[in-house]
Each structure stands twice: as structure tokens, then as C-alpha cells.
Scaffold this motif. Structure first.
Motif, mmCIF file in Angstrom:
data_model
loop_
_atom_site.group_PDB
_atom_site.id
_atom_site.type_symbol
_atom_site.label_atom_id
_atom_site.label_comp_id
_atom_site.label_asym_id
_atom_site.label_seq_id
_atom_site.Cartn_x
_atom_site.Cartn_y
_atom_site.Cartn_z
ATOM 1 N N SER A 197 7.992 -2.255 0.283
ATOM 2 C CA SER A 197 7.055 -1.220 -0.267
ATOM 3 C C SER A 197 7.862 -0.825 -1.733
ATOM 4 O O SER A 197 9.119 -0.666 -1.447
ATOM 5 N N THR A 232 1.123 4.033 -1.436
ATOM 6 C CA THR A 232 -0.283 3.548 -1.232
ATOM 7 C C THR A 232 -1.281 4.766 -1.813
ATOM 8 O O THR A 232 -1.087 5.829 -1.277
ATOM 9 N N SER A 233 -2.279 4.129 -2.277
ATOM 10 C CA SER A 233 -3.488 5.156 -2.917
ATOM 11 C C SER A 233 -4.575 4.996 -2.163
ATOM 12 O O SER A 233 -4.912 3.562 -1.891
ATOM 13 N N TYR A 234 -5.394 5.731 -1.667
ATOM 14 C CA TYR A 234 -6.624 5.636 -0.885
ATOM 15 C C TYR A 234 -7.786 6.099 -1.661
ATOM 16 O O TYR A 234 -7.854 7.139 -2.229
ATOM 17 N N TYR A 280 -7.946 0.808 -0.155
ATOM 18 C CA TYR A 280 -6.614 1.260 -0.521
ATOM 19 C C TYR A 280 -5.820 0.395 -1.485
ATOM 20 O O TYR A 280 -6.452 -0.842 -1.458
ATOM 21 N N THR A 281 -4.895 0.695 -2.269
ATOM 22 C CA THR A 281 -4.156 -0.265 -3.102
ATOM 23 C C THR A 281 -2.609 -0.022 -2.572
ATOM 24 O O THR A 281 -2.304 1.320 -2.790
ATOM 25 N N SER A 282 -1.939 -0.968 -2.250
ATOM 26 C CA SER A 282 -0.652 -0.777 -2.010
ATOM 27 C C SER A 282 0.170 -1.539 -2.828
ATOM 28 O O SER A 282 -0.489 -2.521 -3.488
ATOM 29 N N TYR A 283 1.631 -1.009 -3.003
ATOM 30 C CA TYR A 283 2.520 -1.646 -3.972
ATOM 31 C C TYR A 283 3.486 -2.385 -2.879
ATOM 32 O O TYR A 283 4.227 -1.803 -2.530
ATOM 33 N N THR A 295 0.584 -5.359 -6.726
ATOM 34 C CA THR A 295 -0.667 -4.567 -6.029
ATOM 35 C C THR A 295 -1.518 -5.312 -4.927
ATOM 36 O O THR A 295 -1.628 -6.554 -5.314
ATOM 37 N N GLN A 296 -1.653 -5.004 -3.884
ATOM 38 C CA GLN A 296 -2.574 -5.552 -2.827
ATOM 39 C C GLN A 296 -3.461 -4.501 -2.265
ATOM 40 O O GLN A 296 -3.310 -3.329 -2.017
#
Length: 300
Positions: A169, A173-175, A192-195, A204-205
Motif C-alpha cells: 500500500s 483507500t478512498s470509498y 473504492y480506489t486503492s493505492y 491506483t486500482q
């Protein structure tokens, strides 16, 4: 008295010890390496009417004569980067009867090349990764190297550590908001967008995941409705009945349940054909059919 023999001079004099001729000096005899020695001399004087000249000795010295070998110091370099080595040359000579230093000077005795040679310890900075996804860490250094006969500092950077960061990470993570497919859904979904680190960079995923679990049983999810008016007085053929109303509610995640909300009295406009029973006993089992409001018709 000119031309008279020395003896006659002494005979003509009444006291001994009078000089009767010149004093003569021999050379100063110096032992090797010594600054003082002895010298013979002859003093002519009258003694018992004769002119005698006994040989006598006295100390002597000669300035500038040799008294010690020239001394050569060790051949040494003044610093780690010096290209020329020097030694001290000291010469000695006699002066006033003593052996003294007559000269002392530095003399070049050796040459060498020192460029790029180390002239001090190398200092290092901390070993750091430039980012959370970086796979190679580096640190600064300052080395001390000879250049042109002087010790100079040379700075640079060097790799100091390696690691794998893929899938790590690299940010929070943003939701998005939680949404439900229906009013009866027991759980929702959110994007969601995770880094995540990939190939040394932070990428970003995106995706979706469940959210907001809840119990929806009994939640109103459809229109309200009422049943038809049902007869409740099977004795007197009364036209008043009862109706039940209910709400459509959630059950097990589907909008398929019923929840009774009220029971109210209702009026049946046409009582004919509705079954009823006599209030009085009868010999036979009679059934009564209501043929109109408020009346009974016996059917045996």
C-alpha cells in the motif's frame, strides 16, 4: 748592538729573562674532528748570560675547520598527498674552539604521484528510499582524495539497499457512498480506489465491495392494500362486515411480505346468497340463506 751575537747581548745585560730574540709559533695541531688542539712556540730569553729558546706548548683552535660529518635527516612527505619528500641537511664547522652548526636546509629527496589516493576517511549519509514504492535506496557520501598534491573532498551518491514493493500500500483507500439495489437489500455496494505499488511507482486500482449490512425485515417496500369486506354476522343477516388492510414489507431481502395495519368495519351492499344460521333450534339441520338484507330464507 746590531750584528752582535745573542750571547753577547745577554752577557751585556744584568738580569735574566730579558728577551734576546723573536718568539716563533708552530702550526696549530688539531686532532681529527676536534676544534681545539695544541701549538708549539719558542720564546728566546736570556738565562745565565746565554740566549736560550726552549719549546713550549699552548692550546689553539682554527675557525671553519671540519669537526663532524654532515647529517642527513629521514626522507619524509609532509602529508598524505605531498608529491615531494624532503630531508634536513645539517653541516658542522669549528667556531671559537667549539663544533657548531654552520648550515641547515631542506633538500628534496624523493618524488611520487598521489592523485586519486585516499587521504582521509569517507563519510556517509543515511540510507533512504525516496518514496514508499521505491525499490532502490541511496545515500550521499564525501570521500577525501588527493588531487594536485592537496587533499580534496569529493561528493556523490551511491546505492545502499534494495527491496521489492509490488502490492504494498502506498496511500489510504478512498470509498464512495454506499448504495443499495433495493429497499429490501440487506447489504449495499460501494466503489473504492486503492493505492498500490507496482514496478516502483504508486498506482491506483479501483473496484467495488459490500457495505452497510442491515436488517430490512418489516420495512415497508410497496403499496398498502385492503381485503374485500367479509361477513362477520352469520346469524342475523346483518349487512355489516369487516375488512383487513396491510402494507407490503420486506422479508428475507425481498419485497414479498405482508403486515396487517388495521381491521375496519365495512358494509356489504348485496347480502343475497350469503350463508346464515337460524337463531332458534330446529328439528332438522336447517341452513338459512339470506335472500335480502335483514331477512332469512329457510332451506331444509
Amino acid at each position: 748592538m746590531r750584528g752582535r751575537p745573542l750571547e753577547q747581548l745577554c752577557q751585556s745585560r744584568t738580569s735574566d729573562g730579558s728577551t734576546c730574540g723573536p718568539t716563533t709559533y708552530g702550526s696549530c695541531i688539531l686532532p681529527y674532528g676536534q676544534c681545539s688542539g695544541s701549538q708549539s712556540y719558542t720564546v728566546q730569553f736570556c738565562s745565565s748570560g746565554s740566549c736560550v729558546a726552549p719549546t713550549q706548548w699552548q692550546s689553539c683552535y682554527t675557525d671553519g675547520s671540519y669537526c663532524a660529518d654532515t647529517q642527513y635527516g629521514s626522507c619524509s612527505y609532509a602529508s598524505a598527498c605531498a608529491t615531494t619528500a624532503y630531508r634536513t641537511v645539517t653541516s658542522y664547522g669549528c667556531s671559537g674552539g667549539s663544533c657548531v652548526v654552520t648550515s641547515s636546509y631542506s633538500q628534496a629527496c624523493e618524488l611520487r604521484g598521489t592523485d586519486s589516493l585516499s587521504c582521509g576517511p569517507t563519510s556517509y549519509g543515511s540510507c533512504d528510499f525516496p518514496s514508499s514504492c521505491a525499490t532502490v535506496a541511496s545515500r550521499s557520501y564525501t570521500s577525501n582524495v588527493c588531487s594536485g598534491g592537496s587533499c580534496t573532498g569529493q561528493s556523490g551518491t551511491m546505492e545502499c539497499s534494495w527491496r521489492s514493493t509490488d502490492s504494498l500500500s502506498c496511500g489510504p483507500t478512498s470509498y464512495g457512498s454506499c448504495s443499495y439495489a433495493s429497499a429490501c437489500a440487506n447489504s449495499g455496494t460501494t466503489s473504492y480506489t486503492s493505492y498500490v505499488c507496482s514496478g516502483g511507482s504508486c498506482t491506483t486500482q479501483g473496484g467495488s465491495t459490500s457495505c452497510g449490512n442491515r436488517d430490512t425485515n418489516g420495512v415497508v417496500c410497496g403499496p398498502s392494500s385492503c381485503d374485500g369486506c367479509q361477513l362477520t354476522d352469520y346469524v342475523g343477516c346483518s349487512p355489516w362486515g369487516q375488512t383487513s388492510c396491510y402494507d407490503t414489507v420486506c422479508a428475507s431481502g425481498a419485497c414479498s411480505g405482508r403486515a396487517t395495519t388495521s381491521q375496519t368495519q365495512c358494509y356489504i351492499n348485496d347480502m343475497y346468497g350469503q350463508p346464515c344460521w337460524a337463531t332458534r333450534p330446529s328439528i332438522c339441520a336447517c341452513a338459512y340463506m339470506c335472500n335480502q338484507p335483514g331477512t332469512q330464507e329457510t332451506m331444509c
